[in-house]
Structures are given as structure tokens and as C-alpha cells.
Design a protein around this motif. Structure first.
Motif, PDB file in Angstrom:
ATOM      1  N   HIS A   1       0.835  -1.201   0.000  1.00 46.10           N
ATOM      2  CA  HIS A   1       0.000   0.000   0.000  1.00 46.10           C
ATOM      3  C   HIS A   1       0.874   1.257   0.000  1.00 46.10           C
ATOM      4  O   HIS A   1       0.602   2.222  -0.737  1.00 46.10           O
ATOM      5  CB  HIS A   1      -0.905   0.024   1.237  1.00 46.10           C
ATOM      6  CG  HIS A   1      -2.107  -0.863   1.163  1.00 46.10           C
ATOM      7  ND1 HIS A   1      -2.894  -0.977   0.038  1.00 46.10           N
ATOM      8  CD2 HIS A   1      -2.682  -1.662   2.106  1.00 46.10           C
ATOM      9  CE1 HIS A   1      -3.893  -1.811   0.284  1.00 46.10           C
ATOM     10  NE2 HIS A   1      -3.779  -2.240   1.522  1.00 46.10           N
TER      11      HIS A   1
ATOM     12  N   GLN B   1       2.735   1.725  -3.396  1.00 47.44           N
ATOM     13  CA  GLN B   1       1.816   2.192  -4.439  1.00 47.44           C
ATOM     14  C   GLN B   1       1.485   3.677  -4.279  1.00 47.44           C
ATOM     15  O   GLN B   1       1.152   4.352  -5.258  1.00 47.44           O
ATOM     16  CB  GLN B   1       0.546   1.351  -4.421  1.00 47.44           C
ATOM     17  CG  GLN B   1       0.751  -0.077  -4.893  1.00 47.44           C
ATOM     18  CD  GLN B   1      -0.307  -1.036  -4.383  1.00 47.44           C
ATOM     19  OE1 GLN B   1      -1.334  -0.616  -3.824  1.00 47.44           O
ATOM     20  NE2 GLN B   1      -0.077  -2.330  -4.567  1.00 47.44           N
TER      21      GLN B   1
ATOM     22  N   GLU C   1     -10.108  -0.860  -4.138  1.00 47.97           N
ATOM     23  CA  GLU C   1      -9.872   0.472  -4.691  1.00 47.97           C
ATOM     24  C   GLU C   1     -10.160   0.436  -6.193  1.00 47.97           C
ATOM     25  O   GLU C   1      -9.811  -0.528  -6.883  1.00 47.97           O
ATOM     26  CB  GLU C   1      -8.417   0.895  -4.452  1.00 47.97           C
ATOM     27  CG  GLU C   1      -8.084   1.121  -2.992  1.00 47.97           C
ATOM     28  CD  GLU C   1      -6.595   1.333  -2.766  1.00 47.97           C
ATOM     29  OE1 GLU C   1      -6.236   2.216  -1.993  1.00 47.97           O
ATOM     30  OE2 GLU C   1      -5.796   0.575  -3.363  1.00 47.97           O
TER      31      GLU C   1
ATOM     32  N   THR D   1      -4.940   5.900  -5.030  1.00 50.19           N
ATOM     33  CA  THR D   1      -5.096   4.935  -3.948  1.00 50.19           C
ATOM     34  C   THR D   1      -5.568   5.651  -2.684  1.00 50.19           C
ATOM     35  O   THR D   1      -5.527   6.883  -2.587  1.00 50.19           O
ATOM     36  CB  THR D   1      -3.774   4.223  -3.647  1.00 50.19           C
ATOM     37  OG1 THR D   1      -2.864   5.154  -3.034  1.00 50.19           O
ATOM     38  CG2 THR D   1      -3.148   3.635  -4.910  1.00 50.19           C
ATOM     39  N   ASN D   2      -6.011   4.869  -1.714  1.00 53.76           N
ATOM     40  CA  ASN D   2      -6.456   5.467  -0.453  1.00 53.76           C
ATOM     41  C   ASN D   2      -5.359   6.282   0.215  1.00 53.76           C
ATOM     42  O   ASN D   2      -5.620   7.369   0.751  1.00 53.76           O
ATOM     43  CB  ASN D   2      -6.951   4.367   0.497  1.00 53.76           C
ATOM     44  CG  ASN D   2      -8.333   3.874   0.143  1.00 53.76           C
ATOM     45  OD1 ASN D   2      -9.255   4.663  -0.058  1.00 53.76           O
ATOM     46  ND2 ASN D   2      -8.496   2.560   0.062  1.00 53.76           N
TER      47      ASN D   2
END
Length: 248
Positions: free
Chosen positions: A43, A46, A115, A121-122
Motif C-alpha cells: 500500500h 503504491q 480500490e 489509492t487510499n
């Protein structure tokens, strides 16, 4: 903005994950064939993070060996083998190994799926949302209905502008803290040297009206018990992230 530095909180004993954690650290527990710590680091990678501090305590040698296999992000180890520092103390110690500036913080026992392809992305959204002029911290949050493995506790009430306060029964927009934060490392310049819980800084930020939240896109999975492993994998199958009878 892109935040290039991060810390993953990974030093806990994982007592609720016993008996698995009697022989290995919780961040190395696998979900769909992949270690939890790698979901967190993926995560972060990214989102554009190039360097991440990871703190170590329980079965630190296994963590060190596993993390050597990663080239991206670059890993810096924060050693807590002598004494656990709790969430706040561990973060304050670890971020001293990074340059002063904005950072992302993630817990090592959770991740999210779903997502939308092509969107930010978050964690990229969280980095963009964080405004140090108005905020001490920006938290990723999620509605209870979009969680798996959680204990059912709602943590915060979120206002329309994202400002967070502690949840009270009957509040209209309760959310769960999703274990990811954007903040400026200087926030912890006054942190004590000993172990302490990061909730102290959450409450200080609330008192100043400077704790904000951003709602997560997708579905959030937290893996704190042996049973939660299967629950997470079942949800990943339902959402098509892994095949009906397979791993990633």
C-alpha cells in the motif's frame, strides 16, 4: 502531494493471534499466501513511499530476514527488542530515523481491497487531504459496514468537513479508524522517551479541533485473531480478489 516517508507499526506481541504467534511475529502471518507486513508495505509503495521504518520486537530475527527480501520501499529497522514502546513511543522512536517532514503511518495487521482501478489509492488520497495548516493528523476511516475482522467498535464521529471527535452512542456518522495516518513528524517533537499510547495525541488533536478523517474507498480487513485469517480470505473471494480456491 506525494509523501515519500512512512512508518509501519509492527512490534506488537500479537497475543490475540496465539497460538500462531508463539512461533512467529504477527506481521508475518499470511493471508491468501501473503504476509500481512507486505500488504502494508505494498500500500505504501503504491502511494509513492520510497523509505519506510518498521519497528521490531517479537521474533525480530524473522522480521529482519523477511524484510531483506524487499527492495521497495527501502526499509529502515527500528529496534525495540530491549523494550516495547507501545504505539506512540514506537512511532516517536522510529520517525527519528527519517528526515523531518510529512509521513504516513500504518499498522501492520490490516489492509484494504476494492480500490477503483485508475483512481488514486487510499493513501494517495489521504496524503492529498492532509493539510498541516489545519490538521495535526489526517486518519483513514471506514464505516463499520465495510469492515471484516473488526470487533464492532466505532471510534469517531465524522463531521461533513472530515473533522473527528470521539464517537458517542447516537452520533449520526460513526466511523472506524482504519489504521493509517498522514501527519508531520514534528508533531511528536515533544513526545516522552518512554512507552505511551498514540491515543494521547489523538485526543490532543481533537481538543484543538485538528483531527480529521477521510473515508476509505473499498473494503477494510483487520487480522488480529486466527479466525480473522479465514474471514479475510472469504471476503477477498467474495470480492474477486483471489480465486474461489486459491491465493493471490
Amino acid at each position: 502531494m506525494t509523501i515519500h516517508h512512512a512508518m509501519v507499526l509492527a512490534a506488537g506481541l500479537g497475543t490475540r493471534m496465539r497460538p500462531i504467534t508463539e512461533t512467529m511475529p504477527k506481521p508475518l502471518v499470511k493471508v491468501a499466501g501473503k504476509a500481512l507486513i507486505d500488504y502494508a508495505l505494498d500500500h505504501l509503495q503504491q502511494a509513492g513511499v520510497t523509505t519506510a521504518v518498521v519497528n521490531l520486537h517479537h521474533f525480530a530475527d524473522q522480521m529482519q530476514a523477511h524484510l531483506k527480501s524487499r527492495d521497495h520501499p527501502r526499509i529502515i529497522l527500528s529496534d525495540e527488542q530491549a523494550a516495547l514502546m507501545n504505539s506512540g513511543g514506537g512511532l516517536a522512536k522510529g520517525i527519528r530515523l527519517l528526515p523531518t517532514g510529512p509521513i504516513l503511518v500504518m499498522n501492520a495487521d490490516l489492509f484494504w481491497i476494492g480500490e477503483a482501478a485508475g483512481n488514486k489509492t487510499n493513501l494517495q488520497r489521504l496524503a492529498d487531504f492532509f493539510d498541516p495548516a489545519r490538521m495535526d493528523m489526517a486518519m483513514l476511516c471506514v464505516s463499520l459496514a465495510r469492515t471484516t475482522g473488526h470487533n464492532g467498535k466505532v471510534d469517531f464521529q465524522m463531521a461533513e468537513d472530515g473533522r473527528l471527535t470521539r464517537y458517542q452512542p447516537g452520533d449520526s456518522h460513526g466511523v472506524v479508524y482504519a489504521g493509517a495516518i498522514a501527519m508531520h513528524s514534528s508533531l511528536l517533537d515533544d513526545a516522552p522517551e518512554e512507552a505511551f499510547n498514540l491515543n494521547i495525541y489523538f485526543d490532543r488533536a481533537i481538543a484543538r479541533g485538528r483531527l480529521y478523517g477521510l473515508e476509505l474507498e473499498g473494503h477494510w480487513l483487520t487480522v488480529g485473531t486466527p479466525e480473522a485469517i479465514g474471514e479475510a480470505e472469504d471476503e477477498m473471494r467474495r470480492q474477486g480478489v483471489i480465486p474461489a480456491n486459491g491465493n493471490l
